[in-house]
Motif scaffolding. Structure first.
Motif, PDB file in Angstrom:
ATOM      1  N   VAL A 139       1.096  -0.930   0.071  1.00 42.75           N
ATOM      2  CA  VAL A 139       0.132  -0.022   0.175  1.00 42.75           C
ATOM      3  C   VAL A 139       0.864   0.954   0.025  1.00 42.75           C
ATOM      4  CG1 VAL A 139      -1.570   1.492   1.102  1.00 42.75           C
ATOM      5  CG2 VAL A 139      -1.277  -1.550   1.575  1.00 42.75           C
ATOM      6  N   PHE A 140       1.640   0.937   0.969  1.00 45.30           N
ATOM      7  CA  PHE A 140       2.401   2.436   0.783  1.00 45.30           C
ATOM      8  C   PHE A 140       3.404   2.591  -0.252  1.00 45.30           C
ATOM      9  CE2 PHE A 140       7.344   3.618   1.079  1.00 45.30           C
ATOM     10  CZ  PHE A 140       7.134   4.846   1.659  1.00 45.30           C
ATOM     11  N   LEU A 141       3.980   1.708  -1.416  1.00 42.87           N
ATOM     12  CA  LEU A 141       4.757   1.576  -2.447  1.00 42.87           C
ATOM     13  C   LEU A 141       3.723   2.539  -3.062  1.00 42.87           C
ATOM     14  CD1 LEU A 141       6.653  -1.036  -2.927  1.00 42.87           C
ATOM     15  CD2 LEU A 141       7.350   1.083  -2.302  1.00 42.87           C
ATOM     16  N   ILE A 142       2.604   1.960  -3.180  1.00 41.48           N
ATOM     17  CA  ILE A 142       1.255   2.492  -4.567  1.00 41.48           C
ATOM     18  C   ILE A 142       0.930   4.092  -4.154  1.00 41.48           C
ATOM     19  CG2 ILE A 142      -1.043   2.379  -5.502  1.00 41.48           C
ATOM     20  CD1 ILE A 142      -0.703  -0.729  -5.130  1.00 41.48           C
ATOM     21  N   SER A 143       0.726   3.846  -2.681  1.00 44.18           N
ATOM     22  CA  SER A 143       0.574   5.521  -2.535  1.00 44.18           C
ATOM     23  C   SER A 143       1.062   6.746  -2.521  1.00 44.18           C
ATOM     24  CB  SER A 143      -0.567   5.524  -1.757  1.00 44.18           C
ATOM     25  OG  SER A 143      -0.583   5.094  -0.548  1.00 44.18           O
ATOM     26  N   PHE A 144       2.821   6.254  -2.193  1.00 38.25           N
ATOM     27  CA  PHE A 144       3.396   7.315  -2.108  1.00 38.25           C
ATOM     28  C   PHE A 144       3.629   8.229  -3.335  1.00 38.25           C
ATOM     29  CE2 PHE A 144       8.359   8.414  -1.822  1.00 38.25           C
ATOM     30  CZ  PHE A 144       8.323   9.047  -1.106  1.00 38.25           C
ATOM     31  N   PHE A 145       3.937   7.835  -4.204  1.00 39.15           N
ATOM     32  CA  PHE A 145       4.387   8.281  -5.508  1.00 39.15           C
ATOM     33  C   PHE A 145       3.244   9.545  -5.825  1.00 39.15           C
ATOM     34  CE2 PHE A 145       5.144   9.978  -9.747  1.00 39.15           C
ATOM     35  CZ  PHE A 145       6.326  10.144  -9.692  1.00 39.15           C
ATOM     36  N   PRO A 146       1.944   9.783  -6.252  1.00 42.00           N
ATOM     37  CA  PRO A 146       1.128  10.880  -5.970  1.00 42.00           C
ATOM     38  C   PRO A 146       1.654  12.175  -4.599  1.00 42.00           C
ATOM     39  CG  PRO A 146      -0.140   8.824  -5.874  1.00 42.00           C
ATOM     40  CD  PRO A 146       1.164   8.295  -5.702  1.00 42.00           C
ATOM     41  N   ILE A 147       0.910  11.234  -3.551  1.00 46.93           N
ATOM     42  CA  ILE A 147       1.086  12.159  -2.329  1.00 46.93           C
ATOM     43  C   ILE A 147       2.900  13.244  -2.940  1.00 46.93           C
ATOM     44  CG2 ILE A 147       0.806  12.948  -0.031  1.00 46.93           C
ATOM     45  CD1 ILE A 147      -0.028  10.572   0.013  1.00 46.93           C
ATOM     46  N   LEU A 148       4.123  12.804  -2.393  1.00 47.46           N
ATOM     47  CA  LEU A 148       4.700  12.939  -2.772  1.00 47.46           C
ATOM     48  C   LEU A 148       5.034  14.220  -4.260  1.00 47.46           C
ATOM     49  CD1 LEU A 148       7.830  13.389  -2.677  1.00 47.46           C
ATOM     50  CD2 LEU A 148       8.505  11.017  -4.294  1.00 47.46           C
TER      51      LEU A 148
END
Length: 292
Positions: A160-169
């Motif tokens: 979940v972290f790997l999938i949702s990290f990039f859009p927020i960053l």
């Protein structure tokens, strides 16, 4: 004379009561107007919902299609009622993994974006590798995660972290780099430090971008949780909706499979609405995107 004085006294006693009743009437009228406005807002969605599921039920009843091929809404409701204990446990497990991974990705992504925004040299050095990491298919990474961390909730949270990290960053970094130059010059004239500029100017100005990233990632979090449960989850009572969907598919329990999918969608929409309400509370007083 005495009778006139009594009438005047009676009028003086009744006037305050009439004046006190006006705020109550205004309050009721405001409440009625609020309820009417909210009802008009949700009426199109409710109407479309009723029409869609009503047509779905009617068409499949007329076509007489077997439930294991394409279930009717009533079949899905019956399957959910018959397996509500398992469905509730699976929903709780998926929600735990999705929210935990989403929370970790939010904290780390915003922190990383702040660090990258402080130095163009750091941003140009690190950001390309973050993009490369995002382009690797998550399905290819999950087996490595399972080898390193084992099957279970810890691996699901990492997925979940790997999938949702990039859009927020990405959205946070764009927002931090889009601060009005005139405002930055003003802070410079007042000898504001770099951290004062970040926390008092650039982060508040980047809030619309941060919220946009959160809205994207909160829905991706549940997708990541279910994908992680397919490959890194555990079965039994501790399994999530991904495991429940896998078991239902192998047993051709199509109505229950639909129930699991709709439950995951409902959870995702609920979290999205919570993030939207937070966005309205933070931005409605000053940003055009949320002003009424």
């Amino acid at each position: 004379m005495e009778r006139k004085q009594e009438e005047r006294v009676g009028e003086s006693l009744t006037l305050p009561n009439l004046s006190q009743s006006k705020p109550a009437v205004n309050q009721r009228s405001k409440m009625t107007e609020f309820v009417r406005r909210k009802a008009l807002q949700i009426l199109p969605s409710v109407t479309l919902f009723v029409v869609f599921f009503g047509a779905w039920e009617l068409i499949l009843r007329l076509a007489d299609i077997a439930p294991f091929i394409f279930p009717k809404p009533s079949d899905i409701v019956v399957a959910a009622q018959g397996n509500w204990v398992n469905l509730l446990g699976a929903a709780q497990a998926t929600t735990t993994g999705a929210l935990a991974g989403f929370a970790i990705s939010t904290v780390l992504a915003i922190s990383m974006a702040i660090i990258l925004s402080l130095s163009k040299w750091i941003e140009k050095s690190v950001y390309p590798y973050i993009v490369i990491l995002q382009t690797i298919p998550i399905v290819a990474v999950i087996p490595i995660i399972v080898i390193w961390f084992g099957a279970g909730i810890q691996s699901i949270i990492i997925v979940v972290f790997l999938i949702s990290f990039f859009p927020i960053l990405t959205n946070t970094l764009i927002g931090l780099n889009s601060t009005d130059q005139n405002m930055k010059n003003l802070f410079y004239l007042y000898n504001a430090s770099r951290f004062q500029t970040i926390f008092k100017l650039r982060i508040p100005a980047a809030l619309p971008y941060i919220v946009a990233g959160l809205k994207i990632s909160c829905t991706l979090a549940f997708i990541g949780a279910i994908v992680g449960e397919y490959m890194a989850g555990i079965g039994g009572a501790e399994g999530g909706l991904g495991q429940a969907i896998t078991v239902a598919a192998t047993r051709l329990e199509t109505p229950y499979l639909f129930a699991c999918g709709l439950t995951a969608s409902l959870l995702s929409v609920t979290v999205y609405q919570i993030v939207t309400k937070l966005s309205e509370r933070m931005l409605s007083s000053w940003h055009e995107s949320e002003m009424k």
